[in-house]
Design an enzyme around this catalytic site. Sequence first.
Site, PDB file in Angstrom:
ATOM      1  N   GLY A 168       4.896   7.424   2.453  1.00  0.00           N
ATOM      2  CA  GLY A 168       5.728   6.360   1.915  1.00  0.00           C
ATOM      3  C   GLY A 168       4.926   5.147   1.495  1.00  0.00           C
ATOM      4  CB  VAL A 169       5.759   2.546  -0.577  1.00  0.00           C
ATOM      5  CG1 VAL A 169       5.117   1.347  -1.234  1.00  0.00           C
ATOM      6  CG2 VAL A 169       5.705   3.756  -1.482  1.00  0.00           C
ATOM      7  CB  VAL A 170       3.312  -0.626   3.516  1.00  0.00           C
ATOM      8  CG1 VAL A 170       3.563  -1.821   4.414  1.00  0.00           C
ATOM      9  CG2 VAL A 170       3.011   0.592   4.345  1.00  0.00           C
TER      10      VAL A 170
ATOM     11  N   GLY B 224       0.834  -1.200   0.000  1.00  0.00           N
ATOM     12  CA  GLY B 224       0.000   0.000   0.000  1.00  0.00           C
ATOM     13  C   GLY B 224       0.858   1.235   0.000  1.00  0.00           C
TER      14      GLY B 224
ATOM     15  CG  ASP C   2      -6.733   8.124  11.924  1.00  0.00           C
ATOM     16  OD1 ASP C   2      -7.966   8.242  11.804  1.00  0.00           O
ATOM     17  OD2 ASP C   2      -5.959   8.092  10.953  1.00  0.00           O
TER      18      ASP C   2
ATOM     19  N   GLY D 169       0.647   8.638   2.887  1.00  0.00           N
ATOM     20  CA  GLY D 169       1.093  10.014   2.778  1.00  0.00           C
ATOM     21  C   GLY D 169       2.600  10.142   2.772  1.00  0.00           C
TER      22      GLY D 169
END
Length: 949
Positions: free
Chosen positions: A615-617, A610, A732, A613
Amino acid sequence: MGKGNGRGGGGGGGLLLAVALSLVAAVSGFTEPGDLAILKQFRDGLSNPELLQWPANDDDPCGSKWKHVFCSGNRVSQIQVQKVGLEGPLPPNLNQLTALSNLGLQNNRFSGAVPSLSGLASLQYAYLDYNNFDSIPSDFFVGLENLQVLALDGNDLNASTGWMFPKELQNSAQLTNLTCNECNLVGPVPDFLGSMASLLVLELSGNSLTGGIPPSFANSSLQILWLNNQLNGGMTGPIDVVTSMVSLKSLWLHGNSFSGTIPGNIGDLAFLKSLNLNGNQLAGLIPDSLIGMDLDVLDLNNNKFMGPTPKFKSPNATSASNAFCLPTPGAPCAPEVMALIDFLTALNFPSRLLSSWVGNDPCQGPWFGLSCNNGKVAMINLPKNNLNGTLSPSVAKLDALTQVRLGSNNLNGPIPDNWTSLKGLTSLDLSDNNISPPIPAFKTSVKLLTGGNPLLTGTPASPKGSPPSGHTKSPGGTSDSGNVPDTVSSTKPKKFKSVLAAIVAPVASVAALIFLAVPLFFYCKKRKETSQAPSSLVVYPRDPSDPDNIVKIAVASNTYGSTSLTGSGSASRNSSGFGESHVIEAGNLIISVQVLRNVTKNFARENELGRGGFGVVYKGELDDGTKIAVKRMEAGVISNKAINEFQAEIAVLSKVRHRHLVSLLGYSIEGNERILVYEYMPQGALSKHLFHWKDLKLEPLTWKRRLNIALDVARGMEYLHSLAHQSFIHRDLKSSNILLGDDYRAKVSDFGLVKLAPDGEKSVVTRLAGTFGYLAPEYAVTGKITTKADVFSFGVVLMELLTGLMALDEERPEESQYLVGYFWNIKSDKEKLMAAIDPTLDKKEETYESISTIAELAGHCTAREPNQRPDMGHAVNVLAPLVEKWKPFDDDYEEYSGIDYSLPLNQMVKDWQEAESKDLSYMGLEDSKGSIPTRPAGFADSFTSADAR
Ligand SMILES: *[C@@H]1O[C@H](CO)[C@@H](O)[C@H](O)[C@H]1NC(C)=O
Ligand SMILES: *[C@@H]1O[C@H](CO)[C@@H](O)[C@H](O)[C@H]1NC(C)=O
Ligand SMILES: *[C@@H]1O[C@H](CO)[C@@H](O)[C@H](O)[C@H]1NC(C)=O
Ligand SMILES: *[C@@H]1O[C@H](CO)[C@@H](O)[C@H](O)[C@H]1NC(C)=O
Ligand SMILES: *[C@@H]1O[C@H](CO)[C@@H](O)[C@H](O)[C@H]1NC(C)=O
C-alpha cells in the site's frame, strides 16, 4: 567427556570374562534361539549389515564368530557396536534380550524409534547417544532396576513436541550417569532427579528446559551438573540451591536466564573446579568467596554483575560484559554506588534500574530515578515502578538524601532503623506498599507518608488502593466504574473519565495484571454506525512484572461484553493486595475512513510519503495541525497475505509502546479498507540522512546525532526484546526502518514483519523475512530466528552510522560490497578504520575514542555465533555513557511509561475537547506545537524498500 568402563566394548576383565563365558556357551550348547532371532532381526533391519561381519551360516552368536556380541551362558548379555557406522532402525522387541546388561550403540546412524528397554532388569549400561533416533517410547524407562548409565545425547527425539523423563526413571536406584545433551527435553527439570541419591552425573545441555533448578537438588550428590545452553531463553530463577550441592565439581549453567545473585557461600563448594555462568541475568556483587577460589574454569561473562571488577585467584577467570563500576580489577567503587547496589539487591534487581544504573557516578549518565545535588544523590524518586522487595539499610549511607519517593510499589519488610540517621531527609513517601512495623522514630522535620500499608495501619487498603496519602492520587476515582488509572496526573479533567467504561479483564491472567498506570492515549469518538466498527480495543491493566510498564491492549470483539465481570475484577484486585485490576475499555482506536479521507485530502498524491508492497503511506493533517502518517492498503492488493500482515501489525503495535518505537495511533477496517495510522516522523528515514543527504540537500548527520540515534534504537529494540511475557523480534531492522523526529531522535518502525513469538519461546523458525545485508548468518541459513538476529542487524546499522556506507551496495568494489565483511576486515586496524569512517564526520581525536567503542560494539553485535552477540541491554549500556545526557528528571511520569505525558496530556485533553465538539474521532499524542516540517518526508524509504518483498 570420557567414555567410561562399561562403554569400552568389553575391555579388560569384562572382555576376558565374556570370552570365557562364551566359550562355556560354545561348549555347553547353542545360543538361546529367542536371542538369536532378535540379533538376526537387528542385522536384517540395517541397510549396511555387512559392517557387523556376522557370519551368514553360523547360528551361534555366543560362539566365537560373532563380533560385538557377548554372552553369559547361552544368553546375550552385551551388544557393543559403538562407532561401527551402522545405519537403519532397531528391532522394536530388543527388550526380549532379557539377559542384556550392556548395550553400546553409541556413535552410529541408527534411526527411527529408540526401542523400548522396558523390563530389562539386568541392564546396567545403555549407551544410545549420538545416533539418528527420532523418538523414544514413553515406556522406555519402566523396570530398569539396575541401570547405572543412560546416555541419550545427540538424538533428535520427539522433535515436534519435545519430551521429558517419565517418573518411572526414579525407580532406577543405581543410576549414576544420566546424560541427555541435545536430545529435545522440554519443560521443567523434574524434581525427582534431585532425590536420586545415586546420581553423580547429570548432563542436560542444549535442550529446551525451562523453570528453575528444583529445590530437591540441594540433597543430591551430583558431581557434574550441566544445564547450559537451553534454547528459547532457557532456565530461570535463582541459583542459590547449588551451594548445598557439596559434591559439585563441574557446574555449567551458561546460556540461560538465571537471575538473582551468586550466593555468598559458593566458596563452600570445596570440590568445584569448573563454573560457567556466562550469559545469564545474574546480578549483584561477585562474592569474595568466589573471587578467592582456584578454579580451572570460571566464566562469568555476559551477566549483570555489579560492584568492583573482581581480581580473581583463578588464573583463567573471565567476567567481561558485566556492569562493574570501573574497569580496573580490584578498584573499589564509590561508596554511594555500593550503597545503591545494596538498594537494588534488596529489590531483586528491577531490570529497568539495572540497565540504567551504570558506572561509578550516580550523578553522571542515566541513573533512572535518582537526582543529585552538588554531586551527591539527593533524591530517590521511584514511585510506581513495580519495585518488589525490601528497603536496604545501606540507603542510610547516602548521606545527602533529602527525599525518598517510593510510593505505590510492592515494598515489604520494615523501614530500616538507621534511615533515621539521614540528617537532611525531609520527605519519605512509602505510601501504598506493604511495609511492616515498627516505624523508626524519624525527626518531626521528616514528612513521612505511609498511608495504604495494611500492616502499618491495620486497615486494609481501600478498594482504590489507599486513602489519599500521596501526591499521585487518582482524581475522583472513587467508584469502580468510570475508573481512571491512578497515575493520571491531577490535571486530568473529570470529564475524561466519562469516556472510559471500566470493565474487567475477562482473562485468567487477571491476577497477574495489577495496575493500570497509563491513561488512554487518545480517544476516538464512537461512530454512529457501530456495525462498521467490528472490533474495539481494550486496554488491560499493566503487568507489574513488566519493566517498561506497557499497557496491554487487546482487540475485543464486543465492546461491552465484559462489563458484567466487574465483581470478579474487584475480587482479584483485593486478593492481589494492591493496585488496580480494572480494564479500561478504550472505546475505539478505530478511526473512520471518512476522517482519514478528510485529513489526507482524499488520499491525495501530494500527500503521499511512500509506497510499499501492500500500500501507500500518506501524510495527514488534523484540523489543529497535528500530523499523522496513514498507511493504506489498496483494495486491489489485499490478498490474504496482506490481511495477515495487517493484523499482525495491529496486534503487535497495539501492545508495544515506547518512546523509541513508532506508535500506532489507530486503524480503520471498513469494507475493503485496511488502514493504519501512525505518529508522523517529520525527518523520515535514517537511511536518507546517511546515504542520500546530498541528493536531498540535507545536512549530513553529526557524530553526536548518530550516537543519539544508535542509543535510541538500542533502547527501542531492548524494549521490544524484553517485554515481560512475550518476546518480540523485529526481523527487519535497518536504517530505512529507523525514523527520525524533528529533534533527530529516532524511533524504530515497520513492525509489519515482526512475528509475535509464541508464549515462552524466543526462537521461532519462521518464513525468512528481512533484508539482505542486514540478515544474521544463522537466520539466513536456517531461518531460525532469535533476538540475536536483531542484534546482528543493529550491528550493521552501527556500521552504517560509522561509515555512511549502505549495508549492501553492488556499486562498490568487490571487497567492500558487503559492509559486514568489509568492516570486520578493517575494524581492528586503527588507520584503516579511521580511513573508512564517513568523510562527513569530524574525526577529532576525542571522537576517536567513541568511534572505536562503537566499532567494537558493531563487531560484537555481528559476531558469527548468536550466543557471542550481546543482548540489546548491553548495547544500551555501552552507548549510554557516550551520549551526553539530559536529566535528572523532575517529573515521575516523564519517563515512566516511555511517553512524555506532561505536556501532551494537557494537549490531549484540549484536543479531545476539540475533537468532541467537531466530531473528529482522532486525538493524537503528538505535542502539536505546530512545528512545520521543512519538506515532505516520512516513511518513504521504508516503503520503497518494502517493494522488494
Ligand atoms: C560417568 O560420567 C563421568 C563424567 O563424565 C565419566 O567420567 C564416567 O566415565 C561415566 N561413567 C560411565 C560408566 O560411563
Ligand atoms: C515420543 O513420541 C512418541 C510418538 O509421537 C510418543 O508415543 C511417545 O510417548 C513420546 N515419548 C515421550 C517420552 O513422551
Ligand atoms: C588456562 O587457559 C590456558 C589457555 O587456554 C590453558 O592452557 C590452561 O591449561 C588453563 N589453565 C587451567 C588451570 O585450566
Ligand atoms: C515479588 O517477589 C516475590 C519474591 O521474590 C515473588 O514471589 C513475587 O511474585 C513478586 N511479586 C511481583 C508482583 O513481582
Ligand atoms: C545501617 O545499617 C547497615 C546494616 O545494618 C550498616 O551496614 C550500615 O553501615 C548502617 N549505616 C549507617 C549510616 O549507619
